[in-house]
Design an enzyme around this catalytic site. Structure first.
Site, PDB file in Angstrom:
ATOM      1  N   LYS A   1      -2.228  -1.663  -3.915  1.00  0.00           N
ATOM      2  CA  LYS A   1      -3.086  -0.479  -3.849  1.00  0.00           C
ATOM      3  C   LYS A   1      -2.244   0.781  -3.913  1.00  0.00           C
ATOM      4  O   LYS A   1      -1.234   0.834  -3.226  1.00  0.00           O
ATOM      5  CB  LYS A   1      -3.853  -0.551  -2.532  1.00  0.00           C
TER       6      LYS A   1
ATOM      7  N   LYS B   1       0.855  -1.184   0.000  1.00  0.00           N
ATOM      8  CA  LYS B   1       0.000   0.000   0.000  1.00  0.00           C
ATOM      9  C   LYS B   1       0.890   1.232   0.000  1.00  0.00           C
ATOM     10  O   LYS B   1       1.679   1.443   0.916  1.00  0.00           O
ATOM     11  CB  LYS B   1      -0.897  -0.016   1.229  1.00  0.00           C
TER      12      LYS B   1
HETATM   13  C1  PBG Z   1      -7.669   3.143   5.444  1.00  0.00           C
HETATM   14  C2  PBG Z   1      -7.936   3.007   4.001  1.00  0.00           C
HETATM   15  C3  PBG Z   1      -7.705   3.948   2.985  1.00  0.00           C
HETATM   16  C4  PBG Z   1      -8.235   3.406   1.833  1.00  0.00           C
HETATM   17  C5  PBG Z   1      -8.744   2.143   2.147  1.00  0.00           C
HETATM   18  N1  PBG Z   1      -8.526   1.899   3.484  1.00  0.00           N
HETATM   19  C6  PBG Z   1      -7.163   5.332   3.023  1.00  0.00           C
HETATM   20  C7  PBG Z   1      -5.856   5.623   3.585  1.00  0.00           C
HETATM   21  O1  PBG Z   1      -5.016   4.751   3.791  1.00  0.00           O
HETATM   22  O2  PBG Z   1      -5.649   6.799   3.876  1.00  0.00           O
HETATM   23  C8  PBG Z   1      -8.279   4.115   0.514  1.00  0.00           C
HETATM   24  C9  PBG Z   1      -9.263   3.597  -0.456  1.00  0.00           C
HETATM   25  C10 PBG Z   1      -9.586   4.526  -1.559  1.00  0.00           C
HETATM   26  O3  PBG Z   1      -8.960   5.593  -1.739  1.00  0.00           O
HETATM   27  O4  PBG Z   1     -10.521   4.200  -2.299  1.00  0.00           O
HETATM   28  N2  PBG Z   1      -6.519   2.642   5.960  1.00  0.00           N
END
Ligand code: PBG
Length: 334
Positions: free
Chosen positions: A256, A202
């Site tokens: 992601k 991520k």
């Molecule tokens: C939370 C989380 C996030 C997303 C999914 N779970 C945001 C972040 O890490 O700030 C983002 C998903 C999206 O942008 O569609 N940990």
């Protein structure tokens, strides 16, 4: 590589001649089995609140969840992912609402599982950002997000979600060691069959903005998440993250965001041969959606991006376009 001939004997355009032929030749296709539908939920009754930064996406109160899940089941979407918009009054430094067995996510999960049994899967995010007053995924102390203390809380959050009936626990927090700790705790608590989908790779991305707006953490977040989410200049590090999470017990790996990272998706799928999911995140959604509304992009640009995930080896795709696209698939419009 096999080279079979050369022009003018060989004309690759011959295989692109007609629509039926292109269908026959196609190497990658989208099916409803490829999709996970994210759903935003909110406290209250009879609510369907549009999210400004994500045109066409809403926050639903739990009593209206049925409407969304029914559609997903009719379309045969295999799984939904639940994300809560948490009332600001319930947020604090440690995100303690995440450990409330009666919180929004738990209530929604139990409702879906009781009503629909195994006709659809439920996946829940494990991270504290919807619950903390500072919008970080963990405990903040003197400007640092504490790793081990956060993991302890995430472990509890996972158990509570499993107790509520969650099928797939999806840690999205990027703390070190959380997959191993959560796996151990799930096993100890008799949840040996609850799956772990690790957001292993991520990135600290600029494409999460609309999501943070959707879960109400955007204006709260000070600074950024670069001390725990990955640096987008790195790809070797992504492989190390995946290797670690597999060792710690992840059943499924997720990359992601999606489009800016299809190189990573492809490499991870090829190297590890694991079920590899990709998250087409909120910023990707809104860019495409706005572009289409302004007629800068054709509607089919959505399909083009989704197919790029399949080409790169994605086993499944979390996408805010899931319902739309599955509707088209069902009507044979793709
Ligand atoms: C939370 C989380 C996030 C997303 C999914 N779970 C945001 C972040 O890490 O700030 C983002 C998903 C999206 O942008 O569609 N940990």
């Amino acid at each position: 590589m096999i080279i079979t001939g050369k022009y003018p004997n060989l004309r690759l355009r011959r295989n692109r001649k007609t629509e039926w032929l292109r269908r026959l030749i196609s190497e990658n296709n989208l099916s409803v089995n490829d999709f996970i539908l994210p759903i935003f939920i909110i406290e209250g009754k009879n609510k369907k609140i549009p999210i400004k930064s994500m045109p066409g996406i809403y926050r639903y109160s739990i009593d209206r969840l049925k409407q969304v899940v029914d559609k997903a089941i009719t379309l045969k979407i295999p799984m939904v992912a639940i994300f809560p918009y948490v009332n600001k009054k319930l947020k604090n430094n440690s995100g303690s609402e995440a450990l409330n067995k009666n919180n929004l996510v738990c209530k929604a999960t139990t409702l879906i599982k009781n009503k629909y049994k195994n006709n659809i899967g439920v996946m829940c995010d494990v991270a504290l950002d919807p619950y903390t007053i500072h919008g970080h995924d963990g405990i903040l102390e003197n400007g640092n997000v504490l790793n081990d203390k956060t993991v302890d809380i995430l472990v509890e959050q996972s158990i509570i979600q499993a107790q509520a009936g969650c099928d797939v626990i999806a840690p999205s927090d990027m703390m070190d060691g959380r997959i191993g700790s959560i796996r151990k705790a799930l096993d100890k608590n008799n949840f040996k069959n609850v799956q772990l989908l690790s957001y292993a790779v991520k990135y600290a991305s600029n494409f999460y903005g609309p999501f943070r707006d959707a879960v109400g953490s955007k204006n709260l977040l000070k600074s950024d998440k670069k001390t725990y989410q990955m640096d987008y200049r790195n790809s070797d590090e992504a492989l190390r993250e995946v290797a670690l999470d597999i060792k710690e017990g992840a059943d499924i790996i997720m990359i992601k965001p999606g489009l800016p990272y299809i190189d990573i998706l492809k490499e991870v799928r090829n190297k590890f041969k694991m079920p590899t999911f990709v998250y087409q995140v909120s910023g990707e959604y809104s860019l495409l959606k706005n572009g289409i509304q302004k007629k800068i992009l054709a509607e089919n640009s959505i399909i083009e991006t989704l197919i790029s995930f399949k080409r790169s080896g994605a086993t499944a795709i979390i996408s805010y376009f899931a319902e739309d696209v599955c509707n088209k698939i069902k009507k044979n419009l793709l």
